[in-house]
Scaffold this motif. Sequence first.
Motif: not given
Length: 389
Positions: A197-207, A297-298
């Motif tokens: 979730y830490n990794n994909h939340d970065l990706h979703d937040g960018l999108r 990051i969190r």
Amino acid sequence: MTAPYATDPARSRGRRVPEEESAFRSPFQRDRDRIIHSSAFRRLKHKTQVFVAHEGDYYRTRLTHSIEVAQVARTISGALGLNAELTEAVALAHDLGHTPFGHAGEDTLAALMAPYGGFDHNAQALRIVTLLERHYAAFDGLNLTWETLEGIAKHNGPVSGPLPYALADYNAEHDLELGTHSGAEAQVAALADDIAYNNHDLHDGLRAGLFSDEEIAALPIVGDCFAEVDRLYPRLDPKRRRHEALRRVFGVMVGDVIRGSKATLEEMQPASVEEVRHLGVPVIRFSPALWTDLQAIRRFLYTRMYRAPKVNEMRAMVHRVVSDLFPFYLDAPEHLPEEWRSDVAQAADRTALARLVSDYIAGMTDRFALQSHARLIDGDPDPATHDGV
């Protein structure tokens, strides 16, 4: 090679309702398969992570998140000589109890359920796999092995203090030894969840445009990964650059867990899964340095994503939807579907009825909750209905 502290399927504590073993699959493989084929697992495709599912097709849902967690968990489990099937079963089941609208929905339902024994998504996942899935002739639930149930209940560590009723009621009849740690496989599933979730939340937040590549490049771990991509692939297309950097973030976290856990296991030398349970500390862990970086990051994600104005607007909407539906069904249970009516008739008091209503609302997908609210509360006579619970 299987480690001595791995969970041996041949020595499983078994199922609450005895069954003949499969000639082709281990007990934990059967657990995994039953979870995948469950109704609750299918509904995860329309349950949100952070964004409401209809906001975009590329944002993670609970289903895609669970698949990603299982993939990471299998990798770590294999590297440590653990039982990959048990790890995968716990990973795939870990979010079954989530409400519609993610943690925002859970927070609202927990507040509404406070007078009736509380609500917790881990406890609700256990309730789903032991009671609410009703497809088999010989038992309610999925009749999973003790080890998988233990992992679902306490993959985040020992459970103490006032227990949500769903966990307390089941544990009173089938002791999951809540005061100890789980086996190493469930501990792997918990950290795989953190990584995913830490990794994909970065990706979703960018999108979603909540922050930029340059902003996250200032974060620990992430900045080094962007720098490596820029060194190896100068002038790379921005979308590819982002993907290459974030997949390296994944790799850094996974590698750290494997190295840190190997060092811990070599130091403690547990000779069995029972010793793992009673060590008093987890054996699957990040290194202290990476854990510190992960907290940074969190904190960034909490401020810039989970409490972003766009997400806060969604939280307010979610609170209204769940807060309206719960008392409506509690006061007018005849609006529950036909298949729930026999349970309603058997409800001994308002607490029992509230728990049924909680089960029903918790099982809703995002869009079904919105459709139900439009029809029952807002008076829309014909909202589009495509799925239910």
